[in-house]
Design a protein around this motif. Sequence first.
Motif, PDB file in Angstrom:
ATOM      1  N   THR A  11       0.844  -1.247  -0.135  1.00 22.64           N
ATOM      2  CA  THR A  11      -0.020  -0.017   0.014  1.00 22.64           C
ATOM      3  C   THR A  11       0.995   1.115   0.022  1.00 22.64           C
ATOM      4  N   VAL A  12       2.112   1.404   0.716  1.00 19.11           N
ATOM      5  CA  VAL A  12       2.708   2.497   0.823  1.00 19.11           C
ATOM      6  C   VAL A  12       3.429   2.629  -0.568  1.00 19.11           C
ATOM      7  N   THR A  13       3.829   1.507  -1.356  1.00 17.52           N
ATOM      8  CA  THR A  13       4.709   1.738  -2.581  1.00 17.52           C
ATOM      9  C   THR A  13       3.539   2.113  -3.684  1.00 17.52           C
ATOM     10  N   HIS A  14       2.056   1.642  -3.535  1.00 18.49           N
ATOM     11  CA  HIS A  14       1.355   1.989  -4.407  1.00 18.49           C
ATOM     12  C   HIS A  14       0.919   3.359  -4.415  1.00 18.49           C
ATOM     13  N   ILE A  15       0.628   3.689  -3.065  1.00 16.56           N
ATOM     14  CA  ILE A  15       0.347   5.345  -2.872  1.00 16.56           C
ATOM     15  C   ILE A  15       1.655   6.390  -3.441  1.00 16.56           C
ATOM     16  N   LEU A  16       2.866   5.936  -3.124  1.00 14.70           N
ATOM     17  CA  LEU A  16       4.009   6.505  -3.602  1.00 14.70           C
ATOM     18  C   LEU A  16       3.942   6.618  -5.230  1.00 14.70           C
ATOM     19  N   ASN A  17       3.662   5.598  -6.027  1.00 18.76           N
ATOM     20  CA  ASN A  17       3.759   5.258  -7.231  1.00 18.76           C
ATOM     21  C   ASN A  17       2.604   6.072  -7.934  1.00 18.76           C
ATOM     22  N   GLN A  18       1.624   6.105  -7.339  1.00 13.41           N
ATOM     23  CA  GLN A  18       0.295   6.828  -7.834  1.00 13.41           C
ATOM     24  C   GLN A  18       0.478   8.212  -7.930  1.00 13.41           C
ATOM     25  N   LYS A  19       1.288   8.858  -6.811  1.00 12.90           N
ATOM     26  CA  LYS A  19       1.578  10.102  -6.832  1.00 12.90           C
ATOM     27  C   LYS A  19       2.428  10.820  -7.846  1.00 12.90           C
ATOM     28  N   ALA A  20       3.423   9.655  -8.389  1.00 12.32           N
ATOM     29  CA  ALA A  20       4.367   9.730  -9.355  1.00 12.32           C
ATOM     30  C   ALA A  20       3.610   9.703 -10.702  1.00 12.32           C
ATOM     31  N   GLY A  21       2.399   8.932 -10.831  1.00 12.29           N
ATOM     32  CA  GLY A  21       1.922   8.748 -11.969  1.00 12.29           C
ATOM     33  C   GLY A  21       2.174   7.589 -12.525  1.00 12.29           C
ATOM     34  N   ILE A  22       2.358   6.474 -12.036  1.00 13.39           N
ATOM     35  CA  ILE A  22       2.570   5.180 -12.034  1.00 13.39           C
ATOM     36  C   ILE A  22       1.684   4.225 -11.471  1.00 13.39           C
ATOM     37  N   GLY A  23       0.795   3.319 -12.369  1.00 14.39           N
ATOM     38  CA  GLY A  23      -0.081   2.381 -12.240  1.00 14.39           C
ATOM     39  C   GLY A  23       0.403   0.733 -12.297  1.00 14.39           C
ATOM     40  N   TRP A  24      -0.429   0.083 -11.719  1.00 18.36           N
ATOM     41  CA  TRP A  24      -0.312  -1.486 -11.840  1.00 18.36           C
ATOM     42  C   TRP A  24      -1.517  -2.209 -12.007  1.00 18.36           C
ATOM     43  N   THR A  25      -1.522  -3.210 -12.417  1.00 14.15           N
ATOM     44  CA  THR A  25      -2.824  -3.873 -12.640  1.00 14.15           C
ATOM     45  C   THR A  25      -2.580  -5.346 -12.188  1.00 14.15           C
ATOM     46  N   THR A  26      -1.571  -5.808 -11.728  1.00 10.67           N
ATOM     47  CA  THR A  26      -1.502  -7.335 -11.470  1.00 10.67           C
ATOM     48  C   THR A  26      -0.260  -7.458 -10.584  1.00 10.67           C
TER      49      THR A  26
END
Length: 493
Positions: free
Chosen positions: A437-452
């Motif tokens: 969850t920490v890396t997801h939040i950081l990535n999303q704030k950077a403009g990076i998404g993941w699907t799987t």
Amino acid sequence: MNRKTKWFSLSAVIIALIAVMLVSAFPHQQIATAGIDNGYTGKQAKYVFFFIGDGMGMPQVNAAEIFKGTLESDNKMHKGKLGFTVFPHQGMQTTHSNNTFITESAAAGTALATGQKTNNDILGMDATKTVKLKTMAELAKEKGMKVGIVSNVSIDHATPGAFYAHEPTRKNYYEIGLALANSGFNYFAGGGLLAPTGPKQDKPSVFDLAKNNGYKVVNTQEEFNNLSNQDSKVFAIAPKLAAEAAMPYDIDRGSGQVTLADFTKKGIDLLDNSQGFFMMVEGGKIDWSSHANDAATTVRDILAFDDAINEALKFYAKHPNETLIIVTGDHETGGMTIGFAGTEYETFFSKINKQDLSFEEFDKKIKTYRETVGAQYANLNDWLPILANEFGLTDITDYDKTRLNDALAASMVEPKKRTKDPNSSLLYGNYEPFSVTVTHILNQKAGIGWTTYAHTGVAIPVYAQGIGSELFQGYYDNTDIAKKIMNIMGVKQ
């Protein structure tokens, strides 16, 4: 219609039916070979480098270039080119295995090493698990070339193992280790072995068997530094290993620790000879960090992978008319993309530069917290200074805190006691909930998404430079890569 005409008509129908049945039974083989010319009549390559970024798709490459540009310049539109992304010849490969459009590394590695499709989980054998498929590395050895296999994950893992082992399942780590010891290859380097004395630790040591077969096994910096061209067979293991007998992620690497580039450079020194050499180098932890959806760790491992490729380019500069360098991935991992709903058309890659440890190291902090504080006293406020210092996460919204609180509560349950909740699996995969969850939040704030948290079935870029590299232009299957390399190298199965 006379009898003869009826017979020919019936024969045609039967032949057509057989053709349809064959296509139905082997659909992927048809796709893999249709309309592709892998023929080569030019000068044979004397030195061949095959770099495989495990899990490295176009999004990972593009993200690494944007991240590198962020490090190099204050200009937000500056994109830092990697050594291999400027190669003169580039193409795209499909990655499906024999039995699914989303491959895993054993099937993909087998295709890249042998030019033949197999089912997921099978290593170096056909889909029936009865035929051992000859690899380009084995063929190079038979031709008289020296052979090296390098990876920053355990050297008995699927991708490196696909070049020297033949097992019905990639999980036969001890048997893969035995194949290493008996391969006669000249250089193995990087990670260690997952089961050197078997799954029950009751078998003869693979390390001892390798030594008995003439290998010098080294695992200290001094021993590694002292290796020379006089050492004909070497198994060099990184002095410091992380989880699963792998080298540490580059983001976690300490000063002075041996790198994938160091192992590549040493391999060139040891393998260089008048008969030529073949060397496969895998950036295996690109895949692992992408599985965990950790963008900062992923891009830094790609930059480390690029450093290893640059060592090959130095050699190429001295032997431009004898050398072939191929760079590709075996599949994409994580469904990574550049773009997130919350950032729309903007990216902020400077944010992931503030992360200074991998998810793997952060997991250790969570484990310690769980064991010392426990679920009853767990409090997100304990973590906010850590998230600020180690991830640069200071702009945490109320929605972010809701997600973090839920994930922290999930992480306070011992992994073995966690229920198999499908919703939890969708949110966190098999990873530490708070870490993901920490890396997801950081990535999303950077403009990076993941699907799987698994692999995807998208096509993968191929980069080529050197003798015969023009063959790698176009769109083809992963099996065609092996066929092209073998033809340019002058070996046949």
